[in-house]
Design a protein around this motif. Structure first.
Motif, PDB file in Angstrom:
ATOM      1  N   PHE A 297       0.848  -1.186   0.000  1.00 17.53           N
ATOM      2  CA  PHE A 297       0.000   0.000   0.000  1.00 17.53           C
ATOM      3  C   PHE A 297       0.895   1.252   0.000  1.00 17.53           C
ATOM      4  O   PHE A 297       1.950   1.285   0.652  1.00 17.53           O
ATOM      5  N   ASP A 298       0.455   2.259  -0.723  1.00 15.68           N
ATOM      6  CA  ASP A 298       1.204   3.512  -0.737  1.00 15.68           C
ATOM      7  C   ASP A 298       0.243   4.688  -0.715  1.00 15.68           C
ATOM      8  O   ASP A 298      -0.899   4.592  -1.184  1.00 15.68           O
ATOM      9  N   LEU A 299       0.692   5.773  -0.146  1.00 15.73           N
ATOM     10  CA  LEU A 299      -0.103   6.990  -0.025  1.00 15.73           C
ATOM     11  C   LEU A 299       0.811   8.196  -0.157  1.00 15.73           C
ATOM     12  O   LEU A 299       1.922   8.216   0.380  1.00 15.73           O
ATOM     13  N   ARG A 370      -3.403  19.793  -3.034  1.00 19.15           N
ATOM     14  CA  ARG A 370      -3.297  19.786  -4.489  1.00 19.15           C
ATOM     15  C   ARG A 370      -3.495  18.391  -5.066  1.00 19.15           C
ATOM     16  O   ARG A 370      -4.139  18.226  -6.100  1.00 19.15           O
ATOM     17  N   ASN A 371      -2.947  17.391  -4.389  1.00 22.56           N
ATOM     18  CA  ASN A 371      -3.101  16.031  -4.901  1.00 22.56           C
ATOM     19  C   ASN A 371      -3.025  15.029  -3.751  1.00 22.56           C
ATOM     20  O   ASN A 371      -2.185  15.149  -2.859  1.00 22.56           O
ATOM     21  N   LEU A 372      -3.914  14.080  -3.784  1.00 22.63           N
ATOM     22  CA  LEU A 372      -3.906  12.956  -2.854  1.00 22.63           C
ATOM     23  C   LEU A 372      -3.981  11.685  -3.672  1.00 22.63           C
ATOM     24  O   LEU A 372      -4.856  11.555  -4.533  1.00 22.63           O
ATOM     25  N   GLN A 373      -3.069  10.767  -3.432  1.00 24.12           N
ATOM     26  CA  GLN A 373      -3.044   9.529  -4.204  1.00 24.12           C
ATOM     27  C   GLN A 373      -2.840   8.342  -3.265  1.00 24.12           C
ATOM     28  O   GLN A 373      -1.971   8.377  -2.380  1.00 24.12           O
ATOM     29  N   VAL A 374      -3.648   7.322  -3.478  1.00 20.37           N
ATOM     30  CA  VAL A 374      -3.501   6.068  -2.732  1.00 20.37           C
ATOM     31  C   VAL A 374      -3.402   4.940  -3.754  1.00 20.37           C
ATOM     32  O   VAL A 374      -4.014   4.993  -4.833  1.00 20.37           O
ATOM     33  N   GLY A 375      -2.601   3.932  -3.422  1.00 16.41           N
ATOM     34  CA  GLY A 375      -2.414   2.839  -4.361  1.00 16.41           C
ATOM     35  C   GLY A 375      -2.102   1.523  -3.668  1.00 16.41           C
ATOM     36  O   GLY A 375      -1.772   1.496  -2.474  1.00 16.41           O
TER      37      GLY A 375
END
Length: 438
Positions: A297-299, A370-375
């Protein structure tokens, strides 16, 4: 360490006499941790370096052929009853145009600690731009309102910081990176006799911003609103020490109360009672990135902030009848004690309650996610069975959250020099996808 660079640039935007210009630069660096006197430094200090640089670069973005006369067709004339095809120079040519030059000096330091887990950089800079390429007003008897010239000097002075820290909590890898910059902008010399140039002009309001020696670029120019008259008694008691008479004798309760800056006892329509009421450029710009990963998991989250800039609200047209007002109109003065910041609304605005003033200038500071990313990346032992080297699913969100006191659609006005004419707000974007590597 030493490095020197010399650039020789040319542009067809200038005449052959001024087509080329030379821009040198030089930089020095000293890695302190490589010196003998630093051999016994603390174990937590990995690297230390100081830097000094000076350099010049040029600007030629003015469009083509401003240095020579170009002819425009369609300037026809009727002579003795016959139509003759005419032509006219399309602009006032300036054969002496040359490169604009920016000169910058920078002093910085770079540090690394704890096996480079923590890094820090700081810079102090001074940038002076001279021979600026400006469109300056000229007398209308020349048949033109302006011409492009090399004129004026602007100074930008400030500091920049950047720091990052990588660490681990259990099985979670964490990283934090932040940066901040402070800039003070000042026009040193416009190169004209008046020392100022009016910039933006709006319908019914007239000039709302200007460039002036000793001030920031494009500062807002207007009156100081100091409240709303609640009663006739308050109007009668607003007395000028110079004349002993009311400063705004024609006002009625609900009208805006303006400060008499020049002390002559009158709120005049000339520039004597106007001053700097705001500026479009921020003092501080900050950025913060936070990243983490754990078991596939990454954030990551990127925050951006701007502090110290103002917005001039050009959306208010309360003198018109057939328009949609903003919700601020609901907060207008309707009787004693109802409002001390929003005056009464009168069609045509004959009391000039909404002339360019601090009433229309708002703090545009903001902090934006500005940006939020989860993967999530599937384990390699699963994907390799399908001949896939790496498979990652992710969701990304742009402009998910904005914290600001500005009531308009977007505090980040951009290229309009802080004047909000209804700029389309930045969209909130949701993205879902995958990264596939074979």
């Amino acid at each position: 360490m030493f490095e020197a660079v010399v650039r020789r640039d040319g542009s067809s935007n200038f005449s052959r006499e001024h087509q080329y210009a030379t821009f040198p630069s030089v930089s020095l660096g000293w890695v302190l941790t490589r010196e003998k006197f630093m051999e016994n430094r603390p174990s937590w200090l990995d690297f230390a370096k100081i830097r000094l640089s000076w350099g010049q670069n040029g600007n030629e973005r003015i469009g083509s052929f401003a240095y020579t006369s170009m002819m425009s067709q369609g300037k026809n004339a009727v002579i003795n009853g016959k139509v003759y095809t005419g032509m006219l120079p399309s602009g006032y040519a300036n054969a002496d145009l040359k490169w604009e030059t920016s000169e910058q000096t920078d002093l910085g330091i770079d540090l690394r600690f704890f096996n480079s887990a923590l890094t820090f950089s700081a810079d102090y800079f001074v940038k002076k731009t001279k021979d600026m390429l400006l469109s300056m007003p000229i007398p209308l008897y020349t048949s033109y309102g302006s011409m492009t010239v090399n004129s004026g000097t602007v100074k930008n002075e400030g500091i920049e910081f950047e720091a990052s820290y990588r660490f681990k909590v259990g099985e979670v890898n964490l990283g934090i990176n932040g940066n901040a910059s402070y800039v003070k902008n000042e026009i040193k010399n416009l190169g004209n006799q008046t020392g100022y140039i009016d910039k933006e002009s709006l319908p019914t309001l007239g000039t709302v911003s200007r460039n002036q020696n000793g001030y920031p670029i494009g500062y807002f120019f207007g009156y100081k609103a100091i409240g709303v008259f609640q009663t006739q008694e308050e109007i009668d008691n607003y007395i000028s020490p110079a004349t002993g008479k009311p400063i705004q004798p024609n006002a009625v309760p609900g009208d805006t109360k303006f400060e008499d800056l020049n002390g002559d006892g009158v709120i005049s329509d000339d520039n004597e009672d106007r001053t700097m009421i705001g500026k479009p450029n921020p003092d501080w710009i900050v950025g913060l990135t936070v990243a983490a990963d754990w078991n596939g998991f990454d954030l990551s989250a990127f925050f951006q902030g701007s502090f110290g800039a103002d917005v001039f609200d050009a959306l208010r047209r309360y003198e018109l009848a057939a328009v949609n007002y903003t919700s601020d109109a609901l907060e207008r003065w309707t009787g004693p004690g109802t409002s001390n910041s929003m005056p009464r609304i009168v069609l045509g605005d004959t009391p000039k309650n909404f002339r360019p003033s601090t009433l229309l200038v708002h703090d545009a500071s903001f902090l934006r996610l500005r940006n939020l990313q989860v993967g999530y990346t599937l384990p390699a032992q699963l994907t390799r069975k399908a001949y896939i080297q790496r498979l990652r699913f992710y969701a990304s969100f742009d402009n998910l959250l904005t914290i600001t006191g500005y009531k308009g659609m977007d505090p980040e006005i951009g290229s309009t020099m802080g004047i909000d004419k209804g700029v389309y707000p930045q969209a909130r974007v949701y993205t879902f996808g995958l990264n596939l590597t074979f």
